[in-house]
Motif scaffolding. Structure first.
Motif, mmCIF file in Angstrom:
data_model
loop_
_atom_site.group_PDB
_atom_site.id
_atom_site.type_symbol
_atom_site.label_atom_id
_atom_site.label_comp_id
_atom_site.label_asym_id
_atom_site.label_seq_id
_atom_site.Cartn_x
_atom_site.Cartn_y
_atom_site.Cartn_z
ATOM 1 N N LEU A 420 -4.372 39.250 32.864
ATOM 2 C CA LEU A 420 -5.323 40.212 33.415
ATOM 3 C C LEU A 420 -4.671 41.572 33.602
ATOM 4 O O LEU A 420 -5.227 42.618 33.232
ATOM 5 N N ALA A 421 -3.468 41.580 34.180
ATOM 6 C CA ALA A 421 -2.762 42.840 34.400
ATOM 7 C C ALA A 421 -2.402 43.500 33.073
ATOM 8 O O ALA A 421 -2.514 44.724 32.922
ATOM 9 N N ILE A 422 -1.991 42.706 32.074
ATOM 10 C CA ILE A 422 -1.624 43.267 30.765
ATOM 11 C C ILE A 422 -2.851 43.894 30.103
ATOM 12 O O ILE A 422 -2.766 44.984 29.515
ATOM 13 N N ARG A 423 -3.991 43.228 30.195
ATOM 14 C CA ARG A 423 -5.212 43.776 29.597
ATOM 15 C C ARG A 423 -5.596 45.094 30.252
ATOM 16 O O ARG A 423 -5.942 46.067 29.568
ATOM 17 N N VAL A 424 -5.559 45.127 31.585
ATOM 18 C CA VAL A 424 -5.972 46.340 32.304
ATOM 19 C C VAL A 424 -5.029 47.496 32.000
ATOM 20 O O VAL A 424 -5.463 48.611 31.680
ATOM 21 N N VAL A 425 -3.717 47.234 32.080
ATOM 22 C CA VAL A 425 -2.743 48.298 31.832
ATOM 23 C C VAL A 425 -2.758 48.697 30.355
ATOM 24 O O VAL A 425 -2.655 49.889 30.024
ATOM 25 N N GLY A 426 -2.899 47.715 29.458
ATOM 26 C CA GLY A 426 -2.954 48.021 28.029
ATOM 27 C C GLY A 426 -4.123 48.922 27.685
ATOM 28 O O GLY A 426 -3.998 49.865 26.892
ATOM 29 N N THR A 427 -5.268 48.673 28.306
ATOM 30 C CA THR A 427 -6.434 49.525 28.067
ATOM 31 C C THR A 427 -6.196 50.934 28.591
ATOM 32 O O THR A 427 -6.629 51.924 27.996
ATOM 33 N N GLU A 428 -5.487 51.032 29.716
ATOM 34 C CA GLU A 428 -5.161 52.341 30.274
ATOM 35 C C GLU A 428 -4.285 53.145 29.306
ATOM 36 O O GLU A 428 -4.349 54.382 29.261
ATOM 37 N N LEU A 429 -3.486 52.426 28.495
ATOM 38 C CA LEU A 429 -2.599 53.091 27.537
ATOM 39 C C LEU A 429 -3.328 53.510 26.253
ATOM 40 O O LEU A 429 -2.776 54.283 25.463
ATOM 41 N N ARG A 430 -4.531 52.999 26.048
ATOM 42 C CA ARG A 430 -5.206 53.280 24.793
ATOM 43 C C ARG A 430 -5.443 54.776 24.615
ATOM 44 O O ARG A 430 -5.885 55.471 25.535
ATOM 45 N N GLY A 431 -5.142 55.240 23.434
ATOM 46 C CA GLY A 431 -5.326 56.661 23.135
ATOM 47 C C GLY A 431 -4.165 57.536 23.585
ATOM 48 O O GLY A 431 -4.168 58.745 23.346
ATOM 49 N N LYS A 432 -3.168 56.932 24.251
ATOM 50 C CA LYS A 432 -2.000 57.696 24.718
ATOM 51 C C LYS A 432 -0.826 57.414 23.779
ATOM 52 O O LYS A 432 -0.372 56.290 23.664
ATOM 53 N N SER A 433 -0.319 58.438 23.166
ATOM 54 C CA SER A 433 0.798 58.268 22.225
ATOM 55 C C SER A 433 2.059 58.983 22.694
ATOM 56 O O SER A 433 3.112 58.862 22.073
ATOM 57 N N ASP A 434 1.960 59.706 23.805
ATOM 58 C CA ASP A 434 3.102 60.461 24.314
ATOM 59 C C ASP A 434 4.009 59.529 25.122
ATOM 60 O O ASP A 434 3.544 58.772 25.980
ATOM 61 N N THR A 435 5.308 59.578 24.883
ATOM 62 C CA THR A 435 6.240 58.679 25.587
ATOM 63 C C THR A 435 6.257 58.934 27.091
ATOM 64 O O THR A 435 6.460 58.001 27.876
ATOM 65 N N GLU A 436 6.044 60.192 27.508
ATOM 66 C CA GLU A 436 6.066 60.499 28.935
ATOM 67 C C GLU A 436 4.913 59.808 29.660
ATOM 68 O O GLU A 436 5.064 59.363 30.797
ATOM 69 N N GLU A 437 3.750 59.745 29.000
ATOM 70 C CA GLU A 437 2.623 59.048 29.613
ATOM 71 C C GLU A 437 2.921 57.563 29.749
ATOM 72 O O GLU A 437 2.577 56.932 30.756
ATOM 73 N N TRP A 438 3.545 56.966 28.741
ATOM 74 C CA TRP A 438 3.920 55.558 28.825
ATOM 75 C C TRP A 438 4.945 55.329 29.936
ATOM 76 O O TRP A 438 4.870 54.329 30.658
ATOM 77 N N LYS A 439 5.898 56.253 30.079
ATOM 78 C CA LYS A 439 6.914 56.107 31.140
ATOM 79 C C LYS A 439 6.281 56.224 32.518
ATOM 80 O O LYS A 439 6.689 55.528 33.459
ATOM 81 N N ARG A 440 5.283 57.120 32.640
ATOM 82 C CA ARG A 440 4.611 57.262 33.941
ATOM 83 C C ARG A 440 3.924 55.953 34.326
ATOM 84 O O ARG A 440 4.047 55.486 35.471
ATOM 85 N N ILE A 441 3.256 55.358 33.372
ATOM 86 C CA ILE A 441 2.568 54.100 33.656
ATOM 87 C C ILE A 441 3.580 52.983 33.912
ATOM 88 O O ILE A 441 3.375 52.118 34.761
ATOM 89 N N LEU A 442 4.727 53.028 33.234
ATOM 90 C CA LEU A 442 5.802 52.060 33.488
ATOM 91 C C LEU A 442 6.277 52.174 34.929
ATOM 92 O O LEU A 442 6.430 51.172 35.630
ATOM 93 N N ASN A 443 6.516 53.393 35.383
ATOM 94 C CA ASN A 443 6.996 53.601 36.746
ATOM 95 C C ASN A 443 5.949 53.219 37.793
ATOM 96 O O ASN A 443 6.274 52.762 38.884
ATOM 97 N N ASP A 444 4.670 53.418 37.437
ATOM 98 C CA ASP A 444 3.600 53.085 38.381
ATOM 99 C C ASP A 444 3.431 51.590 38.545
ATOM 100 O O ASP A 444 2.853 51.130 39.533
ATOM 101 N N ASN A 445 3.923 50.812 37.575
ATOM 102 C CA ASN A 445 3.619 49.377 37.566
ATOM 103 C C ASN A 445 4.869 48.522 37.676
ATOM 104 O O ASN A 445 5.014 47.508 36.990
ATOM 105 N N ALA A 446 5.784 48.922 38.533
ATOM 106 C CA ALA A 446 6.963 48.109 38.804
ATOM 107 C C ALA A 446 6.613 47.089 39.880
ATOM 108 O O ALA A 446 6.291 47.453 41.002
ATOM 109 N N ILE A 447 6.608 45.803 39.532
ATOM 110 C CA ILE A 447 6.282 44.786 40.529
ATOM 111 C C ILE A 447 7.465 43.842 40.695
ATOM 112 O O ILE A 447 8.260 43.626 39.787
ATOM 113 N N LEU A 448 7.551 43.291 41.873
ATOM 114 C CA LEU A 448 8.676 42.425 42.204
ATOM 115 C C LEU A 448 8.278 40.963 42.211
ATOM 116 O O LEU A 448 9.060 40.097 41.872
ATOM 117 N N ASP A 449 7.051 40.655 42.650
ATOM 118 C CA ASP A 449 6.624 39.256 42.676
ATOM 119 C C ASP A 449 5.145 39.178 42.305
ATOM 120 O O ASP A 449 4.471 40.186 42.106
#
Length: 1189
Positions: A420-449
């Protein structure tokens, strides 16, 4: 809970509402009636304040707020904005009042002749020299009820001042939050919808090993029945998806093996375990004719147990929640075991699949059957990356995918394999090709458990476009497991102002695009079951919607208590809890009220709960309501006249009619849904045509609206029947129909004998009604005498419909020619055709085989067609025809098979009814798809042709007296039901090939065969379950019956028949009906104790000589006995302890007296059975004289 608190963050966005109000003010501010108006000045001030607030709020709404003071500021701003929208809606309502008054005065003046007002009102229609002089007069006229009204002017001034304060609060809020000036905001004109991909939504990645493991367990032979497979794991890990994969696996659905599942059921359980609702849902799978009105749990369970006994079943219990509270655990386990009890007698190999949250492993189910637990973990890295790519890139080749992949690999590790989380985040990435946008979403989605998945979903919600956030949050009003109805939900969004208008697109089109985008982003799930599609929210998404809408939306569930709604504007209530609304404060602020049936859920379309009564005083308080959705049966429609700002109305009709003024006061209504409740036709009042704002009407097919004599229908109407009856008076002529091009689905035109001419017919513009798919054209019977055939022919020719027609009925047509458009391929989409030629004169049928989509054909009351042959097919064959009916085709003598052997490749059902001159039938052996034949009242048919091996049902009645044998086949390998009625000269019925003639025969009915002497041996009919023999007075002896028999009915056989069965034992018999047996004196069991081990119901009716009943105390399964019109029965036998109902009417007076007085030895026999209900007919009334001890 007593009081609802405000949200923990902004959550619910209000900027769409601000845009809506700004647009509404802008649409009126330049109108002439605002010039030099004090009210107009206040509206301009409101517009200025709202524009400034909007600029700030679209930025504020992208932030999280946890500071209490900031939350208070946000709430105050929202209150002011809602008040502004209310006052603009009130203004528009009053403006409609004025327009209606002006229009009425125009009509009154036109009728009376002249007046000063008439001259003023002519400004609307003509450009006379006096227009400039009268404009001021008209403006003052308009200003009097609205702009000049002191109370309304006061409201506008107060709202304007409130918005000034709200503007100041928004600036304070903005400064305190230190918002980045360059925050990316999507304004309505900048919105770009997310690119969608239908292939992705259906793609399931991974879970192959788990699926194979479960499939293996499903086919594993286990002596303990049923086996329970529990899939456990945290929310969002894919438990339900895995269960669906297994449920729809071809090896399960298409297996022909002996160990295949005879029945599959899917139940969504959710947190609120409701055993009655779930039992009803199971019964709806088992029995298509199940009536959900019964709420007695014990009776439901008993019926379910009977239906499931000896069946191999697969049951999926999705989303089961176990109780962990020690104090509640015992009763919880007891309820579950009681609910599952009917499954104990299912066939070996039955399986139950349970999905449940991690940590919910429980012993409850283990005590019911053998338990296998499958713990579901996250997807592995390879599958996680595959799923992320599918959602982010789709099928296209991303040019820099190799650069983005390392970031994506890091991201999927953070997401821990949660699909579920992969689908939601993957859809958020759609249409984004800039590495900085991908890094921002990476930083926003750091989970521990695993518990942090909700935080990921919340961030994804915050990154949704502004226009989608309120639409998603609004879905919190629906319970978990609820099937969302797209059309209704979209119209709710529109009514609340969530859908932004755009050029060249209607609000409905835009709303549907919002809905589809939420599906593509995985905030709403698309579920396919067979050919049907459903929409629902994942439980975690439902939790998220509740979180972000807190303080704005609230679900009042079963068991909740509430005193004050606080800031809540949108409320849903489960039926049963609605009574407490009378005392709840805050109803005056509500903008949405949804009353949900207590049985709402995945199978709501199968359940019609009991009618409910909603207090009218509730609706009197809801003066600001926009959406009113009552999704349960009403015993009456409450007075909703005070809901003047209502835009959306949906209700399910109960047993009531709509008053003529039902909709007269809700003039802002734009959408009306009327769903079918109980089987009851409902007529829409004529006043509905005068509602200029009503854009869309959607009704069930049982709803009718008479368009005759109406001015115009402003709305698009679909679902029900639009009826136009032509009359010879003004407003009722056929050409008046030209103004009704918005009708969708069904149109009925009656009284066509009253059409004046062909020209009037052409003016109706029937061919322009492109949304109509079902059309009925009807003349009154006897209308042939009114006009010549030529006129009738011309009228039908001119009634050529639009080629979108799928269903066409031509009824009581009196002409002698059929139209050319019926003989051509004009109606290429036609699936159903009914030709009813009552008093018609046409002698030949058109070449109907050319309609390649035609599935059903009914020919009725045709007197002049004597033969049907090759011309019936034309140049083609009936490639799609499934049902063919000839009813009262009295002139037909011969029907020969047209076009050779393959004329009817898909024909499943043939009916020949009341064709008195028909003597010849085609060879039907080649009709390879034929399942059912009815041949009734065709007295010249002396023999039946050979019938196909596919035949399952055969019904014959009233054929030629010389017909001695009613079939020409030696064997009927597929026949399941055989009905022989009114064959007065049939003397003998023998089985042509003995044992093997009817290997699958389940039901036999022999009625009114007056000369029938003998029957075949039926003991070898090993599939036979029901035998019904009535009014065959020469039958002296019944043959031995098979052990499979479940129901036996005998009535009106030979008076010398002393014993009505030849068997010693009926091991399976459950129902026994004995009626009109004049010679029968005694009913006894052939071998007493063991004769009827499973007999449940006995009826003894009109047996005038019956005086003795054998002891039935040993019939341990007997539940009901009904004795009526048996006047010689003066005593009862000892009754079994299993008995629950006794019905007695017109027995010996001595017996009636004892039971009526509750005294004597016969009464003692009844009283000895604990829990038995005895009914006796006394003085014309059924009286309950005893109910247990």
């Amino acid at each position: 809970m007593g009081f609802i608190t405000a949200a923990i963050g902004v959550g619910w966005v209000v900027s769409p509402v601000i845009s809506l109000v700004i647009n509404k003010i802008a649409s009126h501010i330049e109108k002439k009636y605002f010039k030099n108006s004090e009210t107009g000045k206040y509206l301009k001030e409101m517009q200025t304040s709202l524009q400034e607030i909007h600029v700030i709020m679209v930025r504020v709404e992208k932030q999280r707020i946890e500071n209490h003071e900031q939350l208070q500021l946000v709430q105050g701003i929202k209150d002011a904005i809602y008040e502004a929208e209310d006052v603009m809606n009130e203004f528009e309502y009053n403006l409609l009042d004025v327009e209606k008054s002006v229009e009425q005065q125009k009509l009154d003046t036109a009728a009376s002749g002249s007046s000063c007002t008439h001259v003023a009102l002519s400004v609307y229609d003509t450009f006379t020299e006096k227009r400039k002089e009268l404009r001021k007069e008209l403006s003052e006229y308009l200003d009097w009820p609205i702009l000049g009204d002191k109370e309304f002017k006061k409201k506008v001034k107060e709202v304007s001042e409130s918005l000034v304060r709200a503007k100041d609060s928004s600036k304070i809020l903005y400064n305190s939050m230190k918002i980045d000036t360059f925050t990316n905001i999507q304004f309505p004109e900048q919105e770009n919808e997310l690119p969608t991909s239908s292939e992705i939504s259906d793609k399931i990645v991974g879970r192959k090993e788990e699926r194979e493991k479960i499939i293996e367990l499903l086919f594993e032979k286990n002596k303990i029945t049923p086996t329970i497979i529990q899939i456990e794991g945290p929310g969002g890990i894919g438990k339900t998806t895995l269960a669906r994969l297994v449920y729809h696996d071809p090896r399960i659905t298409e297996s022909k093996e002996q160990d295949s599942f005879e029945l599959k059921m899917w139940l969504s359980v959710s947190e609120n375990f409701d055993s009655v609702k779930l039992t009803k849902e199971m019964l709806s799978y088992v029995s298509p004719d199940f009536s959900p009105s019964n709420t007695n749990f014990n009776l439901l369970q008993k019926e379910l147990k009977e239906k499931l006994t000896s069946k191999r079943i697969l049951l999926v219990l999705d989303n089961v929640w176990y109780v962990k509270d020690v104090n509640k655990k015992s009763s919880f386990e007891q309820n579950w075991l009681q609910f599952l009890a009917p499954l104990e007698k299912t066939k070996t190999g039955s399986k139950i699949i349970v999905t449940t949250r991690e940590g919910a492993v429980d012993t409850t189910l283990e005590s019911f059957g053998s338990l296998e637990v499958i713990t579901l973990g996250g997807l592995n890295d390879a599958n996680s990356w595959s799923l992320l790519q599918l959602k982010a890139f789709g099928r296209k080749n991303q040019h820099n995918r190799h650069i983005l992949e390392p970031i994506g690999q890091e991201l999927i590790k953070n997401l821990k394999g949660f699909p579920l989380a992969i689908r939601v985040v993957g859809t958020e990435l759609r249409g984004k090709s800039d590495t900085e946008e991908w890094k921002r979403i990476l930083n926003d989605n750091a989970i521990l458990d695993k518990s942090d998945i909700m935080d990921i979903l919340l961030r994804s919600y915050e990154h949704l476009p502004n226009y989608l956030q309120p639409c998603f949050a609004y879905c919190s009003l629906f319970p978990k497991g609820y099937y969302l109805k797209q059309d209704r939900l979209v119209h709710m969004w529109i009514a609340q102002g969530f859908v932004h208008p755009r050029k060249q697109k209607s609000p409905v089109e835009i709303g549907n695009s919002y809905f589809n985008e939420l599906i593509d982003r995985s905030f709403i799930q698309l579920i396919k079951r067979g050919k049907k599609e459903y929409y629902m929210m994942h439980d975690l998404m439902n939790d998220l919607a509740c979180h972000v809408s807190q303080g704005e939306c609230y679900k009042l569930k079963e068991g909740d208590t509430l005193e004050n709604l606080g800031s809540v504007r949108h409320l849903s209530v489960t039926a049963g809890e609605h009574a407490q609304l009378v005392n709840i404060r805050g109803l005056d602020k509500l903008r949405t009220f949804i009353l949900l049936s207590s049985f709402d859920g995945p199978l709501i379309f199968l359940s019609y709960p009991n009618e409910v009564d909603v207090a009218e005083e509730i609706f009197i308080k809801m003066k600001k309501i926009r959406v009113l959705d009552i999704n349960c049966n009403l015993d009456k429609l409450p007075n909703i006249g005070e809901c003047k700002l209502l835009h959306y109305l949906c209700f399910r009709n109960g047993r009531f009619n709509l008053a003529p003024d039902t909709f007269s006061k809700i003039r802002l209504l734009t959408v009306l849904f009327i769903r079918k409740g109980r089987s009851f036709d409902l007529a829409l009042p004529q006043s509905i045509c005068c509602m200029s704002r009503l854009e869309f009407i959607n009704t069930s097919k049982s709803i009718k609206m008479d368009l005759s004599g109406r001015v115009q229908l402003h709305s698009v109407w679909r679902g029900g029947h639009a009826v136009f009856n032509v009359k010879k008076k003004q407003g009722w002529e056929l050409d008046h129909l030209r103004d009704f091009n918005n009708i969708k689905d069904s149109l009925v035109i009656g009284g066509l004998q009253n059409v004046a001419s062909r020209e009037k017919t052409i003016e109706a513009q029937l061919g322009s009604k492109k949304y109509v798919t079902e059309l009925r054209l009807s003349w009154d019977r006897g209308s042939r005498e009114v006009k010549s055939n030529i006129v009738h022919n011309e009228i039908l020719e001119a009634l050529r419909p639009h080629p979108n027609i799928e269903t066409l009925e031509i009824c009581n047509y009196p002409g002698d020619e059929l139209p050319s458009w019926l003989e051509s391929n004009w109606l290429s989409r036609l699936t159903y055709l009914r030709l009813d030629g009552y008093n018609s004169g046409f002698k030949m049928l058109p070449a109907l085989g050319q309609f390649s989509q035609l599935k059903r054909l009914r020919l009725a009351h045709i007197t002049t067609v004597s033969r049907i042959g090759d011309e019936f097919c034309g140049n083609g064959i009936f490639s799609s025809l499934e049902e063919l009916q000839f009813f009262s085709v009295v002139g037909l003598e011969e029907w020969s098979s047209p076009c050779g052997v393959g004329s009817f490749p898909k024909l499943r059902y043939v009916e020949l009814n009341t064709c008195p001159n028909l003597f010849s039938l085609p060879e039907m052996e080649s009709f390879s798809s034929l399942r059912s034949i009815d041949i009734w009242n065709c007295p010249k048919i002396r023999s039946l042709p050979k019938l196909p091996v596919s035949l399952q049902d055969l019904r014959v009645k009233g054929l030629h007296p010389d017909l001695k044998q009613f079939y020409d086949n030696d064997i009927f390998p597929s026949l399941e039901e055989l009905y022989i009625y009114d064959m007065k000269d049939l003397e003998e019925w023998s089985s042509p090939c003995g044992v093997y003639s009817f290997p699958k025969l389940r039901k036999i009915d022999l009625w009114d065969c007056r000369n029938l002497l003998s029957l075949p041996e039926m003991e070898s009919f090993y599939s036979l379950e029901s035998v019904d023999i009535r009014d065959c007075p020469k039958i002296r002896l019944l043959p031995k019956l098979p052990v499979s028999l479940l129901s036996l009915a005998v009535q009106g056989l030979h008076p010398d028949l002393k014993q009505f069965y030849g068997n010693d034992i009926f091991p399976s018999l459950k129902e026994l009906y004995i009626a009109n047996m004049k010679g029968l004196q005694e009913w006894s069991s052939p071998r007493e104790v063991h004769s009827f081990p499973k007999l449940r119901n006995v009826v003894l009716y009109r047996c005038p000589d019956l005086f003795h009943l054998s002891e039935i105390e040993s019939l341990c399964s007997l539940e009901s006995i009904d004795i009526r019109n048996c006047p010689k029965i003066r005593s009862l036998p000892k009754l079994p302890v299993s008995l629950r109902y006794i019905h007695i009417k017109k027995v010996h007076p001595d017996l009636e007296e004892q039971l009526g007085n509750k005294n004597g030895p016969e009464w003692d026999k009844v009283a000895a059975v604990s829990g038995c209900c005895c009914h006796i007919k006394r003085a014309g009334t059924w009286v309950v004289i005893q109910y247990g001890k």
